[in-house]
Scaffold this motif. Structure first.
Motif, PDB file in Angstrom:
ATOM      1  N   VAL A 276     -11.740 -11.004  -1.871  1.00  0.00           N
ATOM      2  CA  VAL A 276     -12.244 -10.327  -0.669  1.00  0.00           C
ATOM      3  C   VAL A 276     -11.133  -9.745   0.191  1.00  0.00           C
ATOM      4  N   ASN A 277      -9.905 -10.157  -0.027  1.00  0.00           N
ATOM      5  CA  ASN A 277      -8.808  -9.624   0.780  1.00  0.00           C
ATOM      6  C   ASN A 277      -7.504  -9.890   0.043  1.00  0.00           C
ATOM      7  N   ILE A 278      -6.562  -8.990   0.174  1.00  0.00           N
ATOM      8  CA  ILE A 278      -5.269  -9.225  -0.465  1.00  0.00           C
ATOM      9  C   ILE A 278      -4.146  -9.008   0.540  1.00  0.00           C
ATOM     10  N   LEU A 279      -3.031  -9.630   0.271  1.00  0.00           N
ATOM     11  CA  LEU A 279      -1.803  -9.380   1.022  1.00  0.00           C
ATOM     12  C   LEU A 279      -0.786  -8.842   0.026  1.00  0.00           C
TER      13      LEU A 279
ATOM     14  N   THR B 169      -4.044 -14.080  -1.291  1.00  0.00           N
ATOM     15  CA  THR B 169      -5.295 -13.451  -1.716  1.00  0.00           C
ATOM     16  C   THR B 169      -6.464 -14.344  -1.293  1.00  0.00           C
ATOM     17  N   HIS B 170      -7.459 -13.734  -0.659  1.00  0.00           N
ATOM     18  CA  HIS B 170      -8.652 -14.479  -0.229  1.00  0.00           C
ATOM     19  C   HIS B 170      -9.696 -14.392  -1.338  1.00  0.00           C
TER      20      HIS B 170
ATOM     21  N   ASN C 144      -0.112 -10.065   9.260  1.00  0.00           N
ATOM     22  CA  ASN C 144      -0.155  -8.908   8.369  1.00  0.00           C
ATOM     23  C   ASN C 144       0.850  -9.006   7.224  1.00  0.00           C
ATOM     24  N   ASP C 145       0.618  -8.193   6.195  1.00  0.00           N
ATOM     25  CA  ASP C 145       1.551  -8.106   5.061  1.00  0.00           C
ATOM     26  C   ASP C 145       2.976  -7.937   5.564  1.00  0.00           C
TER      27      ASP C 145
ATOM     28  N   TRP D 118       0.819  -1.211   0.000  1.00  0.00           N
ATOM     29  CA  TRP D 118       0.000   0.000   0.000  1.00  0.00           C
ATOM     30  C   TRP D 118       0.855   1.263   0.000  1.00  0.00           C
TER      31      TRP D 118
ATOM     32  N   GLY E 260      -1.411 -15.112   5.474  1.00  0.00           N
ATOM     33  CA  GLY E 260      -2.151 -14.407   6.509  1.00  0.00           C
ATOM     34  C   GLY E 260      -2.443 -15.215   7.760  1.00  0.00           C
TER      35      GLY E 260
ATOM     36  N   ARG F 202      -7.604 -19.363   0.241  1.00  0.00           N
ATOM     37  CA  ARG F 202      -6.399 -18.527   0.205  1.00  0.00           C
ATOM     38  C   ARG F 202      -5.459 -19.077  -0.855  1.00  0.00           C
TER      39      ARG F 202
END
Ligand code: NAG
Length: 499
Positions: free
Chosen positions: A191-194, A63-64, A291-292, A45, A299, A100
Motif C-alpha cells: 500500500v505504500n513504499i519508501l 514498505t507498507h 519522508n523518503d 521517484w 516512515g 512495515r
C-alpha cells in the motif's frame, strides 16, 4: 596604540579563521539556485532505475503491506495496534492491518506494526510485543513463483505461519501448498513504499551498495553541470545531505561512505564557475518528517529532544569542513521539519545550538532555518531569528500534493502564484526580519494536458514572484527523470529561460 594594545590587537585578529578574507564577501543576493536533489540523499521517484538491480526491489525497508488470509478471507491484524496477539479476523484493512517491513536481507524481514512493536513468536501464538527485532521476529517471506503477491512466512523455528482461526495465528505449519484453502497462504498488498537512502543502500546490501552509490555520485552531477548552470543564469546550488555524511568514510550500516568527497567536489566546481553552495541537512537521524528524503527506515517520524545533540554534531562537521570555503553561502539546519511531530520547543532549541555550531567556524555564512510544514505559522521563528545574524527562513512552494490544486486550471495556477504566493512572501518579508529563501519550487503542477506555453507562463510567474524573496530561490531539481522537475531539461527545451 601602545604596545599592549597592539599585542591585544594581534591576538584578536589571529582569533578569526585565517581564511575569513576568502569567505563569501562576494555573496550577491538574492540567489538563483537549483537543488541537487537525489544526488547525496536518494529519492527513488527521481530516477527509479537506480533500484533495478535489487532483488525483491518491491520489498524494501518501510514498505507498507497488508496480508489477507486466503483461507479465512480476513486480514492479519496487530490487535490494538500492537502489544498483544496478531489475529486474522478483519474484513477490511487500515492502520492496525498494516505491517512495515524491515529488510534483514533479500528474503528475510521483520514486520513492524502500528504501535512500533515487531511481529514475533509468543507462547500463545504469533504476537506483536517485542520492541526490538531478534531472530524470533525474523520471517522468510516465500513468494509464489508465478504470482508474487502470494506469500507464506517461514518463522525462525523453520515452520510456517498459519491462520488456524480468526483469533489464532501460529507458527507451526508444515504443509507446502499454494491453494486458497491453505491456512499458511496470504495475499500480500503493497500500500505504500519508501525509496530513500536507507532503502537503496540496505536493498543492495553491504557488498554491492558502495559501488552503486559511488557510480551514482560520479555520474549524476559532474563538473560539466556546474559549467551548464553558471552559463544559464544560475549562481548557486542547494545540496541536500544526510546525517550519515558526518561519519564519512565509515557511516553506520547500511549507509555508504564517500558522500563528503562528492560534496568536496561540488565546492571545487562551484568555486571554479563562480557559484555558491547552500549545504542543506535534509535527512536527520530519526527522521523529521517520515519522508523518503529524510533517510527514514520505515516512515516513522521520531526526531525530538533526544536527537538534538547528535544533529548539532552533524552541523558542526559541515561547518568545520566547509566554513572556510569561499563557495559556502549558507548551511540549512534541517529540511522540512513537520509539525506537530517536531515541536517548536525542540526545533528552537536545536536551531539555537545549530546556529552556534556554525558560528564557531564562520561569521559570514548564512544560517537557514526551515519553517515547519503542517499546521504552523511560517513566522513562528521570527523572534528566534531576531537574536541571530545573517539568517534566512526557508519556505517551500508547490502547487501540488493537496486537493486545493487538483481541480485548478492552468490560469488558476498562475493566478495562485501571482496572488496567494506573492502575498505569502509579502507577509514573510519585513525590513527588520530575517531574509527569505524559497528553497524549493518546481515547474510541474497538476495541469493535465497543459501546453508548452502554459508551462512557460507558469514558470515565468514563479520566477517573477519568487524573485522578490530576499535571500533567493532554488528550483527543485536539477536532474530528474520527470522532465518538468528537471531544470536542466526545462532550460535545454526552452521551457525556462533565466537570462
Ligand atoms: C538472510 O538472513 C537469514 C536470517 O538471518 C539467514 O538465515 C539467511 O541465510 C540470509 N539469506 C541470505 C540470502 O543472505
Amino acid at each position: 596604540m601602545d604596545y599592549f594594545t597592539f599585542l591585544l590587537f594581534l591576538i584578536l585578529i589571529s582569533c578569526f579563521p585565517s581564511s575569513s578574507h576568502a569567505q563569501n564577501s562576494d555573496l550577491k543576493l538574492p540567489l538563483r539556485a537549483v537543488n541537487l536533489g537525489n544526488w547525496l540523499v536518494t529519492e527513488g521517484w527521481m530516477k527509479p532505475s537506480r533500484f533495478d538491480g535489487i532483488i525483491n526491489k518491491d520489498l524494501l525497508d518501510g514498505t507498507h503491506v497488508q496480508f489477507l488470509s486466503t483461507k479465512l478471507n480476513k486480514y492479519l491484524c496487530a490487535e490494538n495496534g500492537g502489544g498483544t496477539l496478531v489475529v486474522a479476523n478483519r474484513p477490511s484493512a487500515s492502520d492496525w492491518e498494516i505491517f512495515r517491513l524491515w529488510r534483514v536481507n533479500e528474503s528475510h524481514f521483520n514486520l513492524r506494526v502500528f504501535n512500533k512493536q515487531f511481529v514475533g513468536l509468543g507462547s500463545g501464538g504469533v504476537e506483536a510485543v517485542s520492541n526490538t527485532p531478534t531472530g524470533s521476529e525474523t520471517f522468510q517471506i516465500v513468494r509464489k513463483d508465478d504470482d508474487l503477491s502470494r506469500v507464506r512466512f517461514r518463522a525462525s523455528n523453520g515452520l510456517f505461519l498459519q491462520a488456524q482461526s480468526e483469533t489464532l495465528v501460529t507458527a507451526d505449519y508444515t504443509g507446502s501448498g499454494w491453494d486458497d484453502g491453505d491456512p499458511s497462504v496470504f495475499k500480500m498488498t503493497i500500500v505504500n513504499i519508501l525509496e530513500g537512502e536507507f532503502q537503496i543502500t540496505n536493498g543492495y546490501g553491504p557488498d554491492r551498495a558502495p559501488q552503486v552509490m559511488q557510480d551514482h555520485w560520479n555520474s549524476y552531477i559532474t563538473e560539466e553541470d556546474f559549467n551548464f548552470m553558471s552559463a544559464n543564469g544560475l549562481n548557486a546550488v542547494r545540496i541536500p545531505v544526510g546525517w550519515w555524511i558526518a561519519q564519512d568514510p565509515t557511516p553506520p550500516q547500511p549507509f555508504v561512505g564517500g558522500s563528503s568527497k562528492a560534496l568536496d567536489n561540488a565546492f571545487t566546481w562551484a568555486e571554479k564557475y563562480g557559484m555558491k553552495v547552500i549545504v542543506d541537512l535534509h535527512a536527520v537521524k530519526a527522521s523529521q518528517n517520515g519522508n523518503d528524503h529524510s533517510g527514514s527506515r520505515d516512515g516513522f517520524q521520531e526526531w525530538g529532544d533526544s536527537n538534538i545533540d547528535e544533529t548539532v554534531a552533524v552541523i558542526e562537521f559541515l561547518a568545520a569542513r566547509y566554513g572556510g570555503r569561499p563557495g559556502l553561502a549558507a548551511i540549512g539546519l534541517m529540511n522540512e521539519p513537520l509539525a506537530p511531530g517536531v515541536t517548536i520547543d525542540a526545533l528552537t532549541k536545536y536551531y539555537k545550538a545549530g546556529y552556534d555550531a556554525v558560528r564557531k567556524y564562520t561569521t559570514n555564512a548564512y544560517v537557514i532555518l526551515s519553517a515547519r510544514l503542517g499546521p504552523a505559522d511560517p513566522k513562528e521563528l521570527y523572534s528566534l531569528a531576531g537574536s541571530m545574524n545573517r539568517v534566512a527562513i526557508d519556505v517551500h512552494y508547490y502547487n501540488l500534493f493537496s486537493d486545493t490544486f487538483k481541480s485548478m486550471t492552468v490560469q488558476e495556477n498562475i493566478d495562485y502564484i501571482n496572488n496567494q504566493r506573492a502575498s505569502n512572501l509579502g507577509y514573510l518579508i519585513s525590513p527588520n526580519g530575517p531574509l527569505v529563501l524559497v528553497g524549493e519550487w518546481t515547474g510541474e503542477f497538476d495541469g493535465d494536458g497543459a501546453s508548452m506555453e502554459d508551462y512557460q507562463r507558469y514558470a515565468r510567474a514563479q520566477i517573477d514572484v519568487y524573485g522578490d524573496a530576499t535571500f533567493g530561490w532554488a528550483y527543485w531539481a536539477y536532474n530528474c527523470d520527470r522532465n518538468h522537475w528537471s531544470l536542466k531539461w526545462m532550460i535545454d527545451n526552452n521551457f525556462i529561460k533565466l537570462q
